[in-house]
Design an enzyme around this catalytic site. Structure first.
Site, PDB file in Angstrom:
ATOM      1  N   GLN A   1      -4.896  -1.678   9.337  1.00  0.00           N
ATOM      2  CA  GLN A   1      -4.681  -2.984   8.713  1.00  0.00           C
ATOM      3  C   GLN A   1      -5.236  -4.085   9.607  1.00  0.00           C
ATOM      4  O   GLN A   1      -4.979  -4.122  10.809  1.00  0.00           O
ATOM      5  CB  GLN A   1      -3.167  -3.192   8.464  1.00  0.00           C
ATOM      6  CG  GLN A   1      -2.822  -4.469   7.720  1.00  0.00           C
ATOM      7  CD  GLN A   1      -3.393  -4.521   6.307  1.00  0.00           C
ATOM      8  OE1 GLN A   1      -3.492  -3.502   5.632  1.00  0.00           O
ATOM      9  NE2 GLN A   1      -3.766  -5.699   5.857  1.00  0.00           N
TER      10      GLN A   1
ATOM     11  N   LYS B   1       0.843  -1.203   0.000  1.00  0.00           N
ATOM     12  CA  LYS B   1       0.000   0.000   0.000  1.00  0.00           C
ATOM     13  C   LYS B   1       0.880   1.255   0.000  1.00  0.00           C
ATOM     14  O   LYS B   1       0.610   2.210  -0.735  1.00  0.00           O
ATOM     15  CB  LYS B   1      -0.949  -0.023   1.214  1.00  0.00           C
ATOM     16  CG  LYS B   1      -2.037  -1.088   1.058  1.00  0.00           C
ATOM     17  CD  LYS B   1      -2.808  -1.413   2.332  1.00  0.00           C
ATOM     18  CE  LYS B   1      -3.773  -2.565   2.068  1.00  0.00           C
ATOM     19  NZ  LYS B   1      -4.552  -2.975   3.229  1.00  0.00           N
TER      20      LYS B   1
ATOM     21  N   ASP C   1     -11.323   2.352   3.633  1.00  0.00           N
ATOM     22  CA  ASP C   1     -11.681   0.934   3.477  1.00  0.00           C
ATOM     23  C   ASP C   1     -13.181   0.774   3.203  1.00  0.00           C
ATOM     24  O   ASP C   1     -13.609  -0.293   2.753  1.00  0.00           O
ATOM     25  CB  ASP C   1     -11.335   0.160   4.755  1.00  0.00           C
ATOM     26  CG  ASP C   1     -10.043  -0.631   4.647  1.00  0.00           C
ATOM     27  OD1 ASP C   1      -9.727  -1.088   3.533  1.00  0.00           O
ATOM     28  OD2 ASP C   1      -9.365  -0.803   5.675  1.00  0.00           O
TER      29      ASP C   1
END
Ligand code: GUN
Length: 304
Positions: free
Chosen positions: A97, A53, A120
């Site tokens: 995460q 990422k 997200d």
């Protein structure tokens, strides 16, 4: 032979769209988007994902901030970091995460992220906007898969789509996005009776169950489009012999490296029946990161 849907190539195109938009911003004197990635603990797979990422940020000109917290961090410490990032006007997107170390409540952390920074798309506010067919930040994997299917011209209106898996990250949002495109959608899962017959009805089959080689060629309707979201590592030679019967290259990789990556679908078998298939690796994996970069840009533009 089925067409291969090249997720990596499409992800590169999405990344170049983001890069151009970032350049246009900075060229006009605006700041680049900024993504804060929070990694709690030392899970090796999570470290690999976070690295991917951060690398995509560098490639697109997005600023990235890495926040690492010790494995023994408390929920209050995670909360405090999220609160600080929520309040920081220079941060556009926040990604925590997953999975979090045992003892920490992921939902509590995800729900604490400001919806406008929830790249997200896991916050209940953004889930609700998706359910209502309203604009908002949407989960990266299904939205990038939709972006690719549209680019390949895969028809969706009126088709039968089967989504295998009911997670909040992929299955449920994927089903809603397909419904929005007027597909007739079935969500199937581990308790579904006669899964092979349900799958065989699908003009579009999206597999997100996390079980290597679970979907056999005989479950696929001839000519169907198959999207394989699973990324599984296989080390067991007996399992490999079963699922890679039509993929000698995978067996060779296993022999040489001790493990091999594969999807939820038996790719070699699918290639003989389907109309189009995403490979693993090189299919949905790169799309997820491209979706995240798109969301970070969207979050940034939404805050201007
Ligand atoms: N871990 C595995 N997939 C994901 C994802 O899509 N988002 C986050 N934050 N963590 C993950």
């Amino acid at each position: 032979m089925a067409q291969i849907l090249d997720g990596k190539a499409h992800a590169d195109r999405m990344l170049s769209v983001v890069k151009q938009a970032v350049e246009a911003r900075t060229g006009a004197g605006q700041r680049p988007p900024c993504l804060a990635v929070v990694l709690v603990g030392e899970d090796p797979a999570s470290q690999v994902y976070v690295r991917g990422k951060v690398k995509a940020c560098a490639e697109t000109g997005v600023r990235s901030l890495e926040h690492r917290l010790a494995p023994a961090s408390t929920q209050e410490q995670v909360d405090a970091l999220i609160d600080r990032l929520n309040a920081d006007p220079s941060v556009d997107g926040i990604l925590v995460q997953l999975p979090l170390p045992r003892g920490l409540d992921s939902k509590r952390a995800l729900h604490r992220i400001a919806p406008a920074k929830d790249v997200d798309g896991f916050h209940p506010m953004n889930q609700g906007l998706l359910l209502g067919g309203l604009p908002g930040l949407r989960p990266c994997t299904p939205s990038a898969v939709m972006n690719m299917l549209k680019a390949y011209g895969v028809p969706m209106k009126g088709i039968r789509a089967v989504v295998l898996g009911r997670s909040e990250i992929v299955g449920k949002p994927m089903a809603l996005m397909l419904l929005e495109e007027h597909a007739t959608v079935t969500i199937a899962h581990s308790r579904t009776v006669d899964l092979p017959s349900v799958c065989r009805e699908a003009d579009l089959l999206v597999a997100a169950v996390g079980r290597p080689g679970f979907i056999e060629g005989s479950w696929i309707k001839p000519g169907a489009v198959v999207v394989d979201v699973g990324i599984n590592r296989v080390e067991d030679p007996a399992l490999a012999a079963r699922i890679f019967e039509h993929e000698p290259k995978k067996l060779e990789t296993l022999k040489n490296k001790g493990s091999v990556l594969c999807g939820d679908v038996r790719f070699g078998e699918a290639m003989e029946v389907a109309g189009a298939v995403t490979p693993v690796p090189g299919g949905v994996g790169p799309l997820t990161i491209a979706g995240l970069m798109m969301n970070t840009l969207q979050a940034c533009e939404g805050r201007d």
